[in-house]
Design a protein around this motif. Structure first.
Motif, PDB file in Angstrom:
ATOM      1  N   GLN A  54       0.822  -1.217   0.000  1.00  0.00           N
ATOM      2  CA  GLN A  54       0.000   0.000   0.000  1.00  0.00           C
ATOM      3  C   GLN A  54       0.855   1.267   0.000  1.00  0.00           C
ATOM      4  N   CYS A 102     -10.706  -0.047   3.952  1.00  0.00           N
ATOM      5  CA  CYS A 102      -9.300  -0.162   3.574  1.00  0.00           C
ATOM      6  C   CYS A 102      -8.790   1.234   3.239  1.00  0.00           C
ATOM      7  N   HIS A 144      -7.290  -9.694   6.016  1.00  0.00           N
ATOM      8  CA  HIS A 144      -7.373  -8.558   5.087  1.00  0.00           C
ATOM      9  C   HIS A 144      -5.967  -8.103   4.693  1.00  0.00           C
ATOM     10  N   HIS A 148      -3.490  -8.273   0.923  1.00  0.00           N
ATOM     11  CA  HIS A 148      -2.736  -7.212   0.232  1.00  0.00           C
ATOM     12  C   HIS A 148      -1.411  -7.748  -0.314  1.00  0.00           C
TER      13      HIS A 148
HETATM   14 NI    NI Z   1      -6.528  -2.728   3.261  1.00  0.00          NI
END
Ligand code: NI
Length: 177
Positions: A54, A102, A144, A148
């Motif tokens: 991310q 998210c 979760h 990713h």
């Molecule tokens: Ni997320």
């Protein structure tokens, strides 16, 4: 570097499968900087978790943890932790539906089924192997964040295409708390 830019859905880096952190990175300044940036960025964004892809770092690392969190006011606190090269095994066959958000899908929530009980194995920042059994919200956050690392985002896993929307609309209409 501190607080980093969080990529949003649509950026191809969120869709790549991240690489394992190599053994010779443990104890390095490079890995420590990545961990510090993940914690700083998670805190700045009030996230429950943040995974390295991310922030455009294609490595199997994520951080979790929160005290009281305005994004998840009804959930219990999570311990602050970094998980490196995590491996999840599912315990039993119980699946639980819950609404997730998210930082890479800002302002939206969707309903996703997750395993209720998991066994988790990971390496800590020193490279030591750790294991733990988790359930409920904590297990949900871990699943979760692990997704990713494989380029999977929660809108890929909705219980129904209809179980998705803007957080404020869902709240205003009593669909989520
Ligand atoms: Ni997320």
């Amino acid at each position: 570097m501190g607080i980093r830019n969080v990529l949003r859905i649509g950026h191809p880096a969120l869709r790549t499968c991240s690489a394992e952190v190599p053994e010779d990175w443990f104890g390095s300044r490079r890995l420590q900087q990545l961990i510090d940036d993940l914690f700083d960025t998670k805190l700045a964004c009030s996230g429950a978790g943040l995974a390295a892809p991310q922030i455009d770092e294609p490595w199997r690392v994520f951080v979790v943890g929160m005290g009281h969190n305005p994004r998840y006011p009804n959930e219990n606190p999570l311990p602050e932790r970094v998980l490196i090269n995590p491996v999840i095994e599912y315990i039993g066959d119980e699946l639980i539906s819950g609404w997730e958000g998210c930082l890479s899908v800002p302002g939206m929530r969707g309903e996703v089924e997750r395993w209720e009980h998991i066994h988790l194995k990971w390496q800590d920042r020193d490279g030591e192997f750790q294991t733990e059994e988790l359930q409920g919200f904590h297990a949900r956050v871990i699943q979760h964040e692990s997704d990713h690392l494989d380029g999977v985002l929660f809108p890929d896993c909705l219980t129904s295409p209809l179980a998705f929307g803007f957080t404020d609309e869902l709240k205003a209409n009593g669909i989520i708390d």
